[in-house]
Design an enzyme around this catalytic site. Structure first.
Site, PDB file in Angstrom:
ATOM      1  N   ASP A   1      -0.949  -5.860   9.121  1.00  0.00           N
ATOM      2  CA  ASP A   1      -1.910  -4.822   8.741  1.00  0.00           C
ATOM      3  C   ASP A   1      -3.177  -5.550   8.283  1.00  0.00           C
ATOM      4  O   ASP A   1      -3.165  -6.202   7.239  1.00  0.00           O
ATOM      5  CB  ASP A   1      -1.318  -3.959   7.605  1.00  0.00           C
ATOM      6  CG  ASP A   1      -2.263  -2.837   7.217  1.00  0.00           C
ATOM      7  OD1 ASP A   1      -1.894  -2.016   6.343  1.00  0.00           O
ATOM      8  OD2 ASP A   1      -3.374  -2.757   7.779  1.00  0.00           O
TER       9      ASP A   1
ATOM     10  N   LYS B   1     -13.446  -0.363   5.750  1.00  0.00           N
ATOM     11  CA  LYS B   1     -14.077  -1.106   4.655  1.00  0.00           C
ATOM     12  C   LYS B   1     -15.102  -2.103   5.163  1.00  0.00           C
ATOM     13  O   LYS B   1     -16.232  -2.134   4.664  1.00  0.00           O
ATOM     14  CB  LYS B   1     -13.020  -1.853   3.815  1.00  0.00           C
ATOM     15  CG  LYS B   1     -12.091  -0.926   3.072  1.00  0.00           C
ATOM     16  CD  LYS B   1     -10.951  -0.556   3.953  1.00  0.00           C
ATOM     17  CE  LYS B   1      -9.959   0.349   3.264  1.00  0.00           C
ATOM     18  NZ  LYS B   1      -8.843   0.655   4.165  1.00  0.00           N
TER      19      LYS B   1
ATOM     20  N   TRP C   1       0.878  -1.186   0.000  1.00  0.00           N
ATOM     21  CA  TRP C   1       0.000   0.000   0.000  1.00  0.00           C
ATOM     22  C   TRP C   1       0.908   1.227   0.000  1.00  0.00           C
ATOM     23  O   TRP C   1       1.838   1.312   0.798  1.00  0.00           O
ATOM     24  CB  TRP C   1      -0.891  -0.041   1.238  1.00  0.00           C
ATOM     25  CG  TRP C   1      -1.772   1.162   1.406  1.00  0.00           C
ATOM     26  CD1 TRP C   1      -2.574   1.735   0.449  1.00  0.00           C
ATOM     27  CD2 TRP C   1      -1.956   1.923   2.592  1.00  0.00           C
ATOM     28  NE1 TRP C   1      -3.241   2.806   0.990  1.00  0.00           N
ATOM     29  CE2 TRP C   1      -2.884   2.934   2.302  1.00  0.00           C
ATOM     30  CE3 TRP C   1      -1.449   1.842   3.890  1.00  0.00           C
ATOM     31  CZ2 TRP C   1      -3.305   3.875   3.250  1.00  0.00           C
ATOM     32  CZ3 TRP C   1      -1.856   2.747   4.847  1.00  0.00           C
ATOM     33  CH2 TRP C   1      -2.777   3.772   4.506  1.00  0.00           C
TER      34      TRP C   1
HETATM   35  C1  LIG Z   1      -3.483  -2.241   3.424  1.00  0.00           C
HETATM   36  C2  LIG Z   1      -4.146  -0.993   3.943  1.00  0.00           C
HETATM   37  N1  LIG Z   1      -3.820  -0.588   5.212  1.00  0.00           N
HETATM   38  C3  LIG Z   1      -4.386   0.507   5.756  1.00  0.00           C
HETATM   39  C4  LIG Z   1      -5.295   1.266   5.045  1.00  0.00           C
HETATM   40  C5  LIG Z   1      -5.806   2.492   5.781  1.00  0.00           C
HETATM   41  O1  LIG Z   1      -7.116   2.684   5.708  1.00  0.00           O
HETATM   42  P1  LIG Z   1      -7.842   3.608   6.790  1.00  0.00           P
HETATM   43  O2  LIG Z   1      -8.410   2.663   7.793  1.00  0.00           O
HETATM   44  O3  LIG Z   1      -8.887   4.360   6.035  1.00  0.00           O
HETATM   45  O4  LIG Z   1      -6.832   4.518   7.414  1.00  0.00           O
HETATM   46  C6  LIG Z   1      -5.677   0.919   3.713  1.00  0.00           C
HETATM   47  C7  LIG Z   1      -6.675   1.734   2.911  1.00  0.00           C
HETATM   48  N2  LIG Z   1      -6.327   1.863   1.527  1.00  0.00           N
HETATM   49  C8  LIG Z   1      -7.381   2.144   0.565  1.00  0.00           C
HETATM   50  C9  LIG Z   1      -8.171   3.402   0.926  1.00  0.00           C
HETATM   51  C10 LIG Z   1      -7.627   4.744   0.482  1.00  0.00           C
HETATM   52  C11 LIG Z   1      -6.277   5.006   1.098  1.00  0.00           C
HETATM   53  O5  LIG Z   1      -5.279   4.761   0.395  1.00  0.00           O
HETATM   54  O6  LIG Z   1      -6.212   5.435   2.276  1.00  0.00           O
HETATM   55  C12 LIG Z   1      -6.760   2.183  -0.839  1.00  0.00           C
HETATM   56  O7  LIG Z   1      -5.621   1.632  -0.983  1.00  0.00           O
HETATM   57  O8  LIG Z   1      -7.452   2.619  -1.777  1.00  0.00           O
HETATM   58  C13 LIG Z   1      -5.088  -0.249   3.178  1.00  0.00           C
HETATM   59  O9  LIG Z   1      -5.409  -0.667   1.952  1.00  0.00           O
END
Ligand SMILES: Cc1[nH+]cc(COP(=O)(O)O)c(CN[C@@H](CCC(=O)O)C(=O)O)c1O
Length: 401
Positions: A214, A250, A133
């Site tokens: 993660d 998500k 990511w």
């Molecule tokens: C692997 C991973 N870890 C952590 C997160 C953090 O998400 P949050 O709980 O909202 O802080 C995300 C979101 N990644 C998707 C959402 C947009 C972003 O990049 O942020 C994505 O890769 O589209 C991941 O894909």
């Protein structure tokens, strides 16, 4: 001369910037496959019924707006840890899991990075899968850790480079920190099998590596919260003292509510108390204490049997719709005689599909077909639905021919 005159314009975020470009596009055919955010069959953001019902219950309780403790809402942190580690987790039963609510998954990774940089008594290098990511690198670099990579993805098979991964784990200095995606690897959608996870666990033990999981998609990948937590639970049952970042963005659709948990496996309740006291000292100067509302929603869902059941059925539905889109897309590309093998579209799991489209092809798709995805060819499968999947398939087929 302005005090900020030397500030340079920074580049748009590789993921969140895609949505900005899509918003600016006025063509009615435009499709946003950038940000990993679930969309229903009508392409609309989806607020889960379990969330709506939890909010109705909450408003009836007329809750106050007082500060939460620095480590967050205890009802939430306990329930979220149980969701990850499972009812019969030994460290959980022994009160040895240090927990803190976080600003979603990103915040959990950042708290973890900062705590590890300050207290992990060995190497300060964290190894990320290649690719990972995009935000992992700046999160850990800004936490004060050195960031390196281990092989993960194999272009040729559009699958896991398992031999390369094992070799890199074996060649890492002892006690290095390894970031592992618990399920639904972002951006590739390629996960180790349970058998491969067991081999990875053995090597991590051999080399005394420190596993930082993660888990941003628990339940969202396979539709089962327990199946998606296999790697985390296996590592803990094997005695690894893991760190874990959880997100409810998500799987509960709580994106903007910023609901997450950071946790660490410690040796005993005393050590856990000392670790949590230091987590508070790391967090207090960052944002002092976390937001109320999302944690209350998540806690209400996780602690109410009916709401929990409704939530699990909705997660299964979201995961199922994405899997349907995978099969539709694969069949379309094959029927359109699109050059190349498209098996990986249905073999991959979770939010994303790593299409194999090149950066120039993704650029052409944005400019000519008004289809937006990240430059590495990753598409958020939830952005597809019955009304745009044929247009998308034809456009990809043309771009590849
Ligand atoms: C692997 C991973 N870890 C952590 C997160 C953090 O998400 P949050 O709980 O909202 O802080 C995300 C979101 N990644 C998707 C959402 C947009 C972003 O990049 O942020 C994505 O890769 O589209 C991941 O894909």
């Amino acid at each position: 001369l302005s005090v900020w005159s030397a500030v340079p314009a920074g580049p748009p975020d590789p993921i969140l910037g895609v949505t900005e470009a899509w918003k600016a596009d006025k063509d009615p055919r435009k499709i946003n496959l950038g940000v990993g955010a679930y969309r229903d069959e009508n392409g609309k953001p989806y607020v889960l019924n379990a969330v709506k019902k939890a909010e109705e219950l909450l408003v009836q309780q007329n809750p106050d707006k007082e500060y939460l403790p620095i480590t967050g809402l205890p009802e939430f942190t306990q329930a979220a840890a149980k969701l990850a580690y499972g009812e019969d987790s030994t460290p959980l039963k022994e009160s040895s899991v240090a927990v803190s609510q976080s600003i979603s998954g990103t915040g959990a990774l950042r708290i973890g990075g900062a705590f590890i940089a300050r207290f992990y008594p060995h190497s300060k290098t964290i190894y990320l899968p290649m690719p990972s990511w995009g935000n992992h690198t700046p999160v850990f670099r800004d936490s004060g850790l050195e960031v390196k990579n281990y092989r993960y993805f194999e272009k040729k098979t559009v699958g896991l480079d398992f031999e390369g991964l094992k070799e890199d784990l074996r060649n890492m200095p002892e006690k290095s920190i390894v970031l592992l995606h618990a399920c639904a690897h972002n951006p590739t959608g390629v996960d180790p099998t349970p058998e491969q996870w067991k081999e990875i666990s053995d090597i991590v033990k051999e080399k005394s590596l420190f596993a930082f999981f993660d888990m941003a998609y628990q339940g969202f990948a396979s539709g089962s919260t327990s199946r998606d937590a296999f790697a985390v639970r296996h590592f803990v049952s094997e005695g690894h003292q893991i760190a874990l970042a959880q997100s409810f963005a998500k799987n509960m659709g709580l994106y903007g509510e910023r609901v997450g948990l950071f946790s660490l496996i410690t040796a005993n309740p005393d050590e856990r108390a000392r670790v949590e006291s230091q987590l508070k000292i790391v967090i207090r100067p960052m944002y002092s204490n976390p937001p109320l509302h999302g944690a209350r929603i998540a806690a209400t869902i996780l602690r109410n049997q009916d709401l929990y059941g409704l939530w699990e059925s909705e997660v299964k539905h979201m995961a199922g719709r994405i899997i349907d889109m995978r099969h539709r897309l694969h069949d379309n590309l094959v029927n359109l005689k699109t050059p190349g093998n498209w098996e990986h579209i249905t073999r991959q799991i979770g939010m994303f599909s790593f299409t194999g489209l090149t950066t120039p092809q993704t650029k052409a798709l944005a400019e000519k077909a008004h289809i937006y995805m990240t430059a590495d060819g990753r598409i958020s499968m939830a952005g597809l639905n019955a009304s745009n999947i044929d247009y998308f398939s034809e456009s990809v087929s043309k771009a590849v021919k």
